[in-house]
Design an enzyme around this catalytic site. Sequence first.
Site, short mmCIF file in Angstrom:
data_model
loop_
_atom_site.label_atom_id
_atom_site.label_comp_id
_atom_site.label_asym_id
_atom_site.label_seq_id
_atom_site.Cartn_x
_atom_site.Cartn_y
_atom_site.Cartn_z
N GLU A 185 4.47 -29.76 13.69
CA GLU A 185 4.12 -29.21 12.41
C GLU A 185 3.03 -28.18 12.76
O GLU A 185 2.96 -27.10 11.91
CB GLU A 185 3.40 -30.34 11.31
CG GLU A 185 2.97 -29.81 10.23
CD GLU A 185 2.75 -30.93 9.24
OE1 GLU A 185 2.04 -30.67 8.09
OE2 GLU A 185 3.29 -32.01 9.57
N ASP B 77 3.94 -34.76 9.88
CA ASP B 77 2.93 -35.91 9.32
C ASP B 77 3.62 -36.81 8.52
O ASP B 77 4.65 -36.50 7.71
CB ASP B 77 1.79 -35.03 8.61
CG ASP B 77 0.65 -34.31 9.17
OD1 ASP B 77 0.63 -34.73 10.56
OD2 ASP B 77 0.09 -33.50 8.79
N TYR C 47 0.72 -1.16 -0.05
CA TYR C 47 0.13 -0.12 -0.01
C TYR C 47 0.89 1.15 -0.12
O TYR C 47 0.38 2.37 -0.44
CB TYR C 47 -0.83 0.17 1.34
CG TYR C 47 -2.16 -0.86 0.94
CD1 TYR C 47 -3.13 -0.41 -0.05
CD2 TYR C 47 -2.40 -2.03 1.60
CE1 TYR C 47 -4.37 -1.40 -0.09
CE2 TYR C 47 -3.41 -2.76 1.38
CZ TYR C 47 -4.40 -2.46 0.46
OH TYR C 47 -5.48 -3.09 0.17
#
Length: 380
Positions: free
Chosen positions: A208, A260, A112
């Site tokens: 994780e 995982d 911006y």
Amino acid sequence: MAKKPAKSAAKQTATLTEKDKKTLGNLRGMAQEVTGFAERGRAPHLDVPSRSLSNVKFSQSKKIIEKGSGTNRRELFNLSQAKAYMQTLLVGSGVKQLIDQGKTTSIRGMFYLLKHTIEGTSEETFENQDECDPIIEDVEVTLDAMREELHLYAKNAGAMVGPITLVDTGDEIDCSRMGSGGYSVPSIVEPDIVQFKKSQAKFVLFVEKDAVWRRFNEDKFWLHHNCILIHGGGQPPRGVRRMIHRFHNELKLPVYCLLDNDPWGYYIYSVLKQGSINLAYESRRMAIPAARFVGVRSNDFARCELKPSATIKLNEQDIKRANQIKSYPWFEHKKAWQKEIDLMLKNGFKMEVEALISKGISYATEEYVPERLEEGDFLD
């Protein structure tokens, strides 16, 4: 006669750190190179180090991903390159403004700050954030500076808890007394912002996801095992990776990862350990080659006697991604990792860390991870 009011802090020149002086020097060098071409009657251009896969290499000696020497040229008078050329210099000017004023802003704030309609046209400097972010990364690599050295930060997306006391911008923070939410890891964790005052931790456990971290925090795993427990909300942001890197290199703490059992967990481990392809130029300040993978492992289905309901069938994208990861130079010559990925593919399913809850709410914190740590059963 009354004195004129002092200039606002935003207009004053800030006290520069050594890093600021180095970054400003590199910025001036980039600007002088551009003006030099114009003064000699040559087409102004910038040579930006390439961040493509073809310009990335794996250093066998350092065990990290590094960028090569390839560059991409952006010329002012090349119609297809003029906008990117302008945007690169525009980001450079925004960085100089931040450093001069001693301010920081988010990458959204930078967007911006620089977004406007070019005078006399209907053309916007940046159409959207996705157009601005890669240019910021181009400026980082061109100046050989971390984003944090450009006074830019991303949103906080990680938390930690453990027996360590930090000083964050002058405030002393005891990370063992941070309640259920933990200490929110800042985007900027450089030594001039965050200092390590006192630590009794023996290792770092990176998990994780926030949901897994909350189970470990609630069970006070970090207290029972004298460790720093940290997560990155999935793919860890730069602040989390940099913090873990500092823990390992400055406090000499081993780093263990609980992720995982799927291609995405393997990839997260790869990024922590060797660095990422897109940010190869930052690997030396973020990668942790000595990090170890605790689990979840492909043999855990049988070893932990899990039920089929704790598994998720692999889809075509999973299989494709697993084979890509197998071929990574830092994995393809490691027999243990080839065996690990092959077994997952043979199983035909993946497992999340949360699958361990089928053995008991605190099975992961009280049995699974403690046993792996005691046995030294890790993947390198």
